[in-house]
Scaffold this active site. Structure first.
Site, PDB file in Angstrom:
ATOM      1  N   GLN A   1       7.004  59.409  63.504  1.00 15.30           N
ATOM      2  CA  GLN A   1       7.540  58.087  63.167  1.00 15.30           C
ATOM      3  C   GLN A   1       8.863  58.160  62.391  1.00 15.30           C
ATOM      4  O   GLN A   1       9.863  57.563  62.777  1.00 15.30           O
ATOM      5  CB  GLN A   1       6.488  57.346  62.342  1.00 15.30           C
TER       6      GLN A   1
ATOM      7  N   TYR B   1      -6.320  64.987  51.910  1.00 11.79           N
ATOM      8  CA  TYR B   1      -4.923  64.755  52.298  1.00 11.79           C
ATOM      9  C   TYR B   1      -4.013  64.806  51.073  1.00 11.79           C
ATOM     10  O   TYR B   1      -2.995  65.501  51.057  1.00 11.79           O
ATOM     11  CB  TYR B   1      -4.804  63.409  53.017  1.00 11.79           C
TER      12      TYR B   1
ATOM     13  N   TRP C   1       2.524  53.848  52.598  1.00 10.50           N
ATOM     14  CA  TRP C   1       2.213  52.844  53.623  1.00 10.50           C
ATOM     15  C   TRP C   1       3.333  52.742  54.668  1.00 10.50           C
ATOM     16  O   TRP C   1       3.842  51.661  54.958  1.00 10.50           O
ATOM     17  CB  TRP C   1       1.986  51.480  52.962  1.00 10.50           C
TER      18      TRP C   1
END
Length: 287
Positions: A12, A127, A152
């Protein structure tokens, strides 16, 4: 601008860096394919560095499947810690500066206060632990580094919360969304711009920085904004996180203080809802 190398170019943030670099007329930026920039292949990395001779390396490669990481501990550790260490070593050997992307999940998030870079990092899931270990590896190996913690992350590319909400909102009459986890969404295009601003500054103010969009919201209010702006007709119901148990525990409050990155690099950060409007516009145009 010096030559830049983007690791994790297919993800991304990597895709957003490509778009932003084109908009800004940056041509000296390399986006190698995954097989040519495998952070677990030390000799392959070294070959890539010798061939490309980057002045700056942007590490967008990460294991980010938060719940799966609870079961795939070794893989998450390999990518997020060992991979980061390999990259830092390659940068050290080849005289490159590393920009390493990390996460708000390095924090416990059990207090309602803005998180500063020097606050104690105390991750509560695998994580977060592996990302913090990656930060430690980078800072111990390579003095010339910028670690940027973000939160986010979403964009018109790859899989993310915004695209998932649009898909589910179109398919269902109502959705239950967690309302007691609070943070700040970050448009990956904005983060890409901030990273390129840091590089353009040629600053030696190395260390850890926080970057997310401005403002504070919950997952529920974020989803409501997505539906309102995109005119998606679906009923959204706020629920507590306890009603939707996940394998990994999430921080309850992980809003980061961005004053350090703003003052050091003179960066203006957009408000999260304004960036969401822009992203949704792009998603609509790309249909």
């Amino acid at each position: 601008m010096s030559k830049l190398l983007v690791i994790g170019a297919g993800g991304q943030l990597g895709q957003c860096l490509k778009v932003v670099a084109e908009r800004r007329g940056i041509t000296e930026i390399i986006f190698p394919a995954e097989q040519d920039a495998n952070i677990l292949n030390e000799s392959g990395l070294n070959e890539l560095f010798i061939k490309e001779k980057p002045a700056y390396v942007i590490n967008c490669a990460a294991y980010t499947a938060v719940d799966k990481a609870e079961d795939e501990v070794d893989l998450a550790k390999a990518v997020n810690e060992t991979g980061a260490a390999n990259l830092a070593s390659a940068c050290l050997a080849n005289g490159a500066i590393l920009i390493h992307v990390s996460t708000d999940f390095v924090f416990e998030g059990n207090e309602v206060k803005l998180l500063k870079e020097d606050d104690e990092a105390k991750p509560i899931n695998v994580y977060g632990v592996t990302k913090l270990d990656g930060e430690k590896a980078v800072s111990s190996i390579l003095p010339a580094h910028f670690i940027i913690r973000t939160s986010w992350l979403y964009s018109e590319y790859a899989n993310n919360f915004v695209k998932t909400m649009l898909k589910l909102g179109a398919e269902r009459d109502e959705l239950n969304i967690i309302a007691d986890q609070v943070g700040t969404p970050t448009y990956a295009i904005d983060l890409a711009n901030a990273i390129l601003d840091i590089i353009a500054s040629s600053s030696g103010a190395y260390g850890i920085y926080h970057y997310s969009n401005e403002g504070v919201t919950s997952w529920f209010d974020f989803a409501k904004a997505i539906f309102d702006i995109s005119e998606t007709r679906v009923r959204a119901n706020p629920i507590p996180g306890s009603a939707y148990p996940t394998k990994a525990i999430r921080p309850a409050f992980s809003v980061m203080d961005k004053s350090k990155i703003k003052s050091t690099f003179n960066i203006e950060i957009p408000y999260w809802r304004n960036s969401l409007v822009e992203c949704l516009k792009q998603i609509k145009c790309n249909k």
